[in-house]
Structures are given as structure tokens and as C-alpha cells.
Design a protein around this motif. Structure first.
Motif, short mmCIF file in Angstrom:
data_model
loop_
_atom_site.label_atom_id
_atom_site.label_comp_id
_atom_site.label_asym_id
_atom_site.label_seq_id
_atom_site.Cartn_x
_atom_site.Cartn_y
_atom_site.Cartn_z
N GLN A 1 0.77 -1.42 -0.19
CA GLN A 1 -0.06 -0.41 -0.39
C GLN A 1 0.50 1.21 0.47
N ILE A 2 2.06 0.92 0.73
CA ILE A 2 2.84 2.34 0.66
C ILE A 2 3.81 2.15 -0.54
N GLY A 3 4.54 1.53 0.04
CA GLY A 3 5.64 1.37 -1.44
C GLY A 3 5.06 0.81 -3.37
N GLY A 4 3.82 0.48 -3.20
CA GLY A 4 2.43 0.08 -4.19
C GLY A 4 3.70 -1.30 -5.55
N MET A 5 4.21 -1.93 -4.37
CA MET A 5 4.38 -3.75 -4.73
C MET A 5 3.65 -4.23 -4.77
N SER A 6 3.82 -4.95 -6.61
CA SER A 6 2.63 -5.88 -6.33
C SER A 6 3.12 -7.00 -6.00
#
Lengths: 223, 223
Positions: free
Chosen positions: A55-60
Motif C-alpha cells: 500500500q505504501i511501497g506500491g509493490m505487486s
């Protein structure tokens, strides 16, 4: 705690937790009965870390899995495992361009690292992010890229040193890896937010000695 | 130059340039004949800026349009137009959470700004990014968020001041807006890359006095 309690404590839906368990992103709990397992604070922390990466790192999910698996590679030294965890984070900028300036700027970036005396691999992904951004700046006519990067390096290195010592101070390797990921992923938006706020402050100070006024009057085009 | 020459000089396909023209992201050229227009260096710069916002800033066409339109809003003061251009950039972190810690941390973030004496609007989007990230850190058990942010603020503000003065030094407002966007979007990955490299250097220095070894030995899970 039970699965439902883990869900309440973390705010993560039960179905999502089950998905993480199937995907190996979360260790199985301790079996209590044939149909029930028990979870502890370690599970709660890991769950929060996975959520923060997403959610914060925007990682899949695939990126989260790569980081956690690589960091768990037990044939590597501690230094290597922390390094691999960082290398596996999503790149800051997408792949290199075929811009003819690339080689020249990449050479300047490597020379900068050498000049600073930093111990960096030639294949460190961040060197590409640096090169790519400086090529773009230069194409827009801004000439000061490398010199300004040197100023950033001087400002950021002492802070990074304190952070790394904190990370490395965790005797438990899993905790150290968690701290590596958390500190990288969570402090990155913090650092950028502080820079944007500093620009806002300088602009207000130079022009009006007051904050920018509300945006009510701005007609935005339809989104 | 002709459309085909603009395409060659920028490396942007003709079809994409025509799309930008239709979308108003690029001003029309000067008509030469009924079917041909002429483009100048201003078009080339703007084209490179739009590409940089997309490819390096990771911005969507809608986000690019919002920034350029808002910055062109002629009813606003210079300070406001530069500020609006920055506010319209994609947020660093997605929307607030309903985490019960939010209000407490948001209050601490506002108090930090007051303590620093920074002139910041309460609704500045970066305050939310800061709050969101610190909430996540705190949920993971890291207590030092605000104190560390203060250290970042001290390190980054002098650099931001130099950058802003450079931006503001452009007498032409369009050039100043271009510089705002370019400096925000292009220096953000630079700043993060430098921090990741600094971590790599500190790790190498503490553990091995040499860079991390190649990743050949690491078995990655299937992507």
C-alpha cells in the motif's frame, strides 16, 4: 491468537490473510486443532510489513514475494541478504533508454561514486535510476545534474548511515531484513514529502510570507 | 522544423505527437501550408517534459494534463501557479487510512511543521503522505518517525531552497513552471537512488569493506 483475531488486529480481511498463507508470504500458524491454528505477534508484524510494501511501497504481490524470498536465502551472508532485499525492491525508474547520452552520463555517475569513495556495485539498480534521470534533465537543458547529485549525496549519507546502523543493530536477521524493507519503503515517501514541503515553504517565504491560498478558484479540466 | 523532424529530434513517434497535439498537451505549430505546420525548440522542450513526466514520473496522461492546465491558470499569482503545479503531481502515497492512529500522527506532523517554522497549508498533499508513512512505521513498532523526519527536514531544506531559487530565477513563467515540474519529477528518483546507494555503501563498509557480491548465486522464485 486465532485467524479472526489476527484479522481484527491487523485490519486485513481473513480472505486476504488466507491468500498470503497460500502464497507463502506469511508463515503457517501453529496447529491447535485439525481445523485451527494459532498466530502470534510475529505473524502480525509480517502481515503489517506485507501490507505496507503493497500500500505504501506500491509493490505487486510478485515484487513482495521476490524481496522476502531473496532476503531469506540462507546461503548468503548477512550483508548480502540485506543487500539482495534492497536490490529486489521495485526499480525507482523504468528500464534504460537508447538515448545516445546514456553511456556518457553513466560514466559520470560511476565516476561520482568513485570520487565519493562509495563501495557500490557497477550493477546496482540505483545507478541506472540516477543515470536515466540525469539524461532526462540534460535533454531538457538542465546542466547541473551531477553537481547537484553530489550535494544530495553529502546531505543524505550521514542520515543513511544512522539508518543502516539501526537496521543492522537487530541481532535477529529476520528483524534486520524487515527493518531494511520498512526503512527503505516507508522512508522514501517521507523523504520526498519533506522535499516537496520544503519547496512549498521556500516559495511562500520568497513571495508572500504566507502559505499558498486554497485551490477553490482553480478550474481543473475534467479528470 | 517539420513534424517529422520534431519526431526525430525528440525520439517520440509522429502518432504520439499528434495525440499530444489533439489532447492540448502540446501547442499547435505555426501553419506553413494548409497541411503543414512548423515547430520550434519550445515544442521540443515541452515534448521532452511530457515524456519525462510519463516515463520517469510515472504519470498518466490525465495527471500530466492536470499539472499543465493548473499551472497555466492565469488568474493565479506566480507563487500560486508554481504551487498548484506541485500540488497536482501524483500523490506520493495513496489515500489516508482509517487507522485510529491517523489523527494523533497528523497532529504531530502539523506540530513539526509549526516547530520548524515552515509556511505550509494544512491541506498540502504531502502532509498526508508523511502522516500515512509514519502511521505505518509506528504500526510496525518503529517509534522514531517524527524525530527522524526532523533530521531529514534539516538536511533537505537548504538543498530545496537552492532548487527553488533556481526555478524562480526563470523570468518566463512557463519556463519556471517547466522547471518546477522537471525538478520535482526528475530529482525525486535521484534523491531516492542516492539514499539507496548510501545504504549500500554503509553496509559494504561495515561488513566487508567491499561491494556486495553478484547475485548469480541467488535462486529467485519464478516471477
Amino acid at each position: 491468537m486465532r485467524l479472526s483475531e489476527l484479522s481484527t488486529a491487523s485490519g486485513v480481511p481473513i480472505a486476504t490473510i488466507k491468500f498470503y498463507l497460500r502464497e507463502g508470504l506469511l508463515e503457517p500458524g501453529t496447529p491447535v486443532t485439525a481445523r485451527q491454528s494459532s498466530y502470534d505477534d510475529g505473524h502480525l508484524r509480517r502481515l503489517r510489513l506485507v501490507r505496507a510494501m503493497q500500500q505504501i511501497g506500491g509493490m505487486s504481490i510478485d515484487q513482495v514475494r521476490n524481496v522476502l524470498f531473496a532476503a531469506g536465502e540462507s546461503t548468503l551472508s548477512r550483508h548480502e541478504r540485506l543487500g539482495v532485499a534492497q536490490y529486489m525492491l521495485p526499480p525507482l525508474v523504468e528500464a534504460p533508454t537508447d538515448d545516445p547520452l546514456w553511456d556518457e552520463v553513466h560514466g559520470e555517475v560511476l565516476a561520482l561514486m568513485t570520487g565519493l569513495g562509495w563501495l557500490i556495485n557497477d550493477f546496482s539498480p540505483s545507478l541506472n535510476a540516477l543515470t536515466r534521470s540525469i539524461v532526462a534533465l540534460r535533454r531538457l537543458g538542465y546542466r547541473d545534474g551531477i553537481e547537484h547529485v553530489r550535494r544530495y549525496a553529502a546531505a543524505v549519507h550521514p542520515l543513511a548511515e544512522g539508518e543502516y546502523r539501526f537496521i543492522d543493530g537487530h541481532r535477529d536477521l529476520d528483524e534486520a531484513i524487515e527493518a531494511t524493507v520498512a526503512y527503505t519503503v516507508l522512508y522514501e515517501p517521507i523523504l520526498l514529502a519533506i522535499r516537496r514541503l520544503a519547496h512549498e515553504d521556500v516559495s511562500a517565504r520568497l513571495h508572500h510570507r504566507r502559505p499558498i491560498s486554497p485551490l477553490d478558484g482553480v478550474d481543473l479540466p475534467p479528470a
